[in-house]
Design an enzyme around this catalytic site. Structure first.
Site, PDB file in Angstrom:
ATOM      1  N   HIS A 346      39.280  14.676  82.798  1.00  0.00           N
ATOM      2  CA  HIS A 346      38.736  13.836  81.732  1.00  0.00           C
ATOM      3  C   HIS A 346      37.934  14.634  80.708  1.00  0.00           C
ATOM      4  O   HIS A 346      37.638  14.134  79.611  1.00  0.00           O
ATOM      5  CB  HIS A 346      37.856  12.732  82.334  1.00  0.00           C
ATOM      6  N   ASP A 350      41.511  12.054  77.467  1.00  0.00           N
ATOM      7  CA  ASP A 350      40.997  10.710  77.710  1.00  0.00           C
ATOM      8  C   ASP A 350      42.043   9.855  78.422  1.00  0.00           C
ATOM      9  O   ASP A 350      43.220  10.227  78.522  1.00  0.00           O
ATOM     10  CB  ASP A 350      40.588  10.054  76.395  1.00  0.00           C
TER      11      ASP A 350
END
Length: 372
Positions: A346, A350
């Site tokens: 992450h 995203d």
């Protein structure tokens, strides 16, 4: 006396695993002879003799690991051997070591093995040697120690060298990244039917890998490395493929995967898997992958949480293909599907872009019907 030391093969590697010794204690060697194969998590290297002589002692056995600069064997000439033998004989006569509880009858072993037995609490007189002429080996002592530990506590087996490497690598991956896993079913009913009609021998693993490579070209943010605060994306796809073996998990690399046809990819993936499973790692690239696929389908696994192979930003887990019933236009029909699990970092990607990539893999699976 010449000491054979573990060489440095890479700036970021501090420990290597002994894969195979080409010599035994007592063997005569010439300068340039291959002594041993050692492996990092990235590649396999050969260590050659830098002098002629006799292998006096192998200090790090097959399957064990050693740090850079550590002595893994010694080579001596005839004069060294004679002096060492006289010295050891004199020491054995002068002193009888005690190992375990109480005293024991004298057993002739090297000082190193005697210390090993003493530290492990093993009584040498109770061990039946498996070496030539009944000589007690390091493995005999370790096996005796493990047997004693298991009997007393029910556990205590020490990690093997490759297991330690894998454990270290996985812990580093989890501690140094922000990993999240998305899951999705991919309908492959049409692809399965086309595969049967064309009598294609291309494996399901290859089909998913091929679709993944196509999707990576559409989503370069997933075909990337992250190191510190630096994210590097790549135009070329070098696909890592996790392969389970008896000694542990390896990730050979299919370089230039984006340039291969389905048939060529299938051929090369099968060759890689076969070589790695047999322990033949020479010449196989083990570094430089930009994305990895791991397949647990043959074990009946559906969704799971694969761990990223650093410094990559993603890894795709493939589960077992299954049939299921679906309702279409009021009718119940049978379809086929494959579960996919995408773990991504992450810090670099995203959730939405990662989800789109997973959708693209599914879409490319559908597009494969035109190529079979």
């Amino acid at each position: 006396m010449f000491e054979v030391k573990m060489p440095r093969t890479s700036d970021d590697i501090e420990e290597s695993l002994i894969v195979f010794w080409h010599v035994e204690e007592g063997d005569d060697v010439e300068e340039g002879d291959v002594l041993v194969e050692v492996q990092t998590e990235k590649a396999v290297f050969e260590i050659e003799a830098e002098t002629e002589g006799t292998i006096r002692e192998i200090l790090v056995k097959r399957g064990e690991s050693a740090k850079i600069g550590e002595t893994i064997a010694t080579i001596s000439d005839d004069q060294d051997n004679e002096s060492a033998e006289e010295e050891n004989d004199q020491k054995h006569i002068e002193k009888k070591a005690e190992t375990g509880a109480g005293s024991q009858s004298f057993v002739r072993v090297s000082p190193r093995l005697r210390k090993l037995a003493r530290d492990a609490g093993v009584n040498l007189s109770e061990i039946r040697g498996s070496g030539k002429g009944g000589v007690i080996t390091e493995s005999d002592i370790r096996n005796a120690a493990e047997g004693q530990t298991n009997e007393e506590t029910g556990s205590g087996n020490k990690m093997s060298g490759i297991r330690k490497v894998i454990a270290s690598r996985m812990m580093a991956s989890l501690h140094e990244s922000a990993q999240l896993t998305l899951t999705s079913w991919v309908d492959v009913t049409g692809l399965s039917q086309k595969r049967k009609e064309s009598a294609s021998k291309v494996s399901w693993n290859t089909l998913i890998c091929y679709a993944t490579v196509q999707a990576l070209e559409l989503h370069p943010e997933m075909n990337a490395h992250i190191e510190g605060d630096q994210i590097t994306t790549y135009d070329q796809v070098h696909l890592g493929m996790a392969v389970d073996t008896e000694s542990g998990l390896y990730v050979p690399v299919l370089t230039g995967a984006h340039e291969l046809t389905i048939e060529k990819m299938d051929e090369e993936l099968k060759v890689l898997a076969k070589k790695v499973a047999s322990g033949n790692l020479s010449g196989i690239p083990m570094k430089g992958s930009t994305f990895t696929v791991t397949n647990l389908g043959k074990f009946g696994i559906e969704f799971f949480t694969p761990i990223i192979h650093p410094p990559e930003v993603g890894i795709l887990g493939v589960g077992t293909i299954e049939t299921h019933l679906a309702l279409e236009n009021g009718k119940v029909i049978q379809r086929e599907r494959i579960p996919l699990s995408l773990t991504f970092d992450h810090r670099a990607v995203d959730g939405a872009p990662a989800a789109k990539f997973l959708q693209s893999v599914a879409g490319q699976c559908q597009a494969l019907m035109e190529e079979l």
